[in-house]
Design a protein around this motif. Structure first.
Motif, short mmCIF file in Angstrom:
data_model
loop_
_atom_site.label_atom_id
_atom_site.label_comp_id
_atom_site.label_asym_id
_atom_site.label_seq_id
_atom_site.Cartn_x
_atom_site.Cartn_y
_atom_site.Cartn_z
N ASN A 136 0.81 -1.22 0.00
CA ASN A 136 0.00 0.00 0.00
C ASN A 136 0.84 1.27 0.00
O ASN A 136 0.31 2.37 -0.01
N LYS A 137 2.18 1.11 0.05
CA LYS A 137 3.14 2.22 0.02
C LYS A 137 2.92 3.22 1.15
O LYS A 137 3.05 4.42 0.97
N GLY A 138 2.58 2.69 2.33
CA GLY A 138 2.41 3.57 3.47
C GLY A 138 2.27 2.79 4.76
O GLY A 138 1.94 1.61 4.76
N MET A 139 2.57 3.46 5.86
CA MET A 139 2.42 2.85 7.18
C MET A 139 2.04 3.93 8.18
O MET A 139 2.26 5.11 7.95
N GLN A 140 1.47 3.48 9.29
CA GLN A 140 1.11 4.40 10.37
C GLN A 140 2.16 4.26 11.47
O GLN A 140 2.42 3.16 11.96
N VAL A 141 2.75 5.38 11.86
CA VAL A 141 3.78 5.39 12.89
C VAL A 141 3.29 6.23 14.07
O VAL A 141 2.85 7.35 13.88
N GLN A 142 3.37 5.65 15.27
CA GLN A 142 2.96 6.35 16.48
C GLN A 142 4.18 6.53 17.38
O GLN A 142 4.93 5.58 17.62
N TYR A 143 4.34 7.74 17.90
CA TYR A 143 5.39 8.07 18.86
C TYR A 143 4.69 8.35 20.18
O TYR A 143 3.78 9.18 20.23
N LYS A 144 5.13 7.69 21.24
CA LYS A 144 4.47 7.89 22.53
C LYS A 144 5.51 7.84 23.64
O LYS A 144 6.34 6.95 23.69
N GLY A 145 5.46 8.81 24.52
CA GLY A 145 6.39 8.87 25.64
C GLY A 145 6.59 10.30 26.09
O GLY A 145 5.73 11.15 25.89
#
Length: 119
Positions: free
Chosen positions: A85-94
């Protein structure tokens, strides 16, 4: 993604900030965790950075993802789907710690970004 070997996949990115204040300080990450497509991948590392006054700035972040983590069938499926799908979801937490004149304050980060993959 900048490198991969038998132990790690190394990803790099930039975090962008804006300091509208008259004074600068120092910024550092404190155990900022990363999730890719809702799968825990690792902890972000960075150096301590000086925050300029009245400027937008960015700091480079590095994530070392253990290759063993990618052997999980759910993880492999998620990565393959991201590539297709040429994409990803990235989550930053902290937490990010900001220090000024010897005083420090921690700010909670919980940000999700949709990243396009260039092949």
């Amino acid at each position: 993604m900048v490198e991969s070997n038998s132990e790690f996949i190394i990803m790099r990115g930039d975090a962008f900030f804006n300091n509208p204040n008259h004074v600068g300080g120092q910024l550092e990450t404190e155990g900022l965790k990363i999730r890719i497509n809702d799968i825990d991948m690792g902890t972000v590392s960075s150096q301590t950075f000086k925050v300029p006054s009245h400027k937008e700035f960015s700091i480079p972040l590095t994530v070392n993802i253990p290759s063993k983590k990618l052997l999980n069938l759910n993880t492999l499926s998620s990565i393959l789907n991201s590539v297709l799908n040429k994409g990803m979801q990235v989550q930053y937490k902290g937490d990010i710690k900001y220090t000024l004149f010897g005083f420090s304050h921690q700010y909670q980060i919980d940000d999700i970004q949709d990243i396009k993959i260039k092949l």
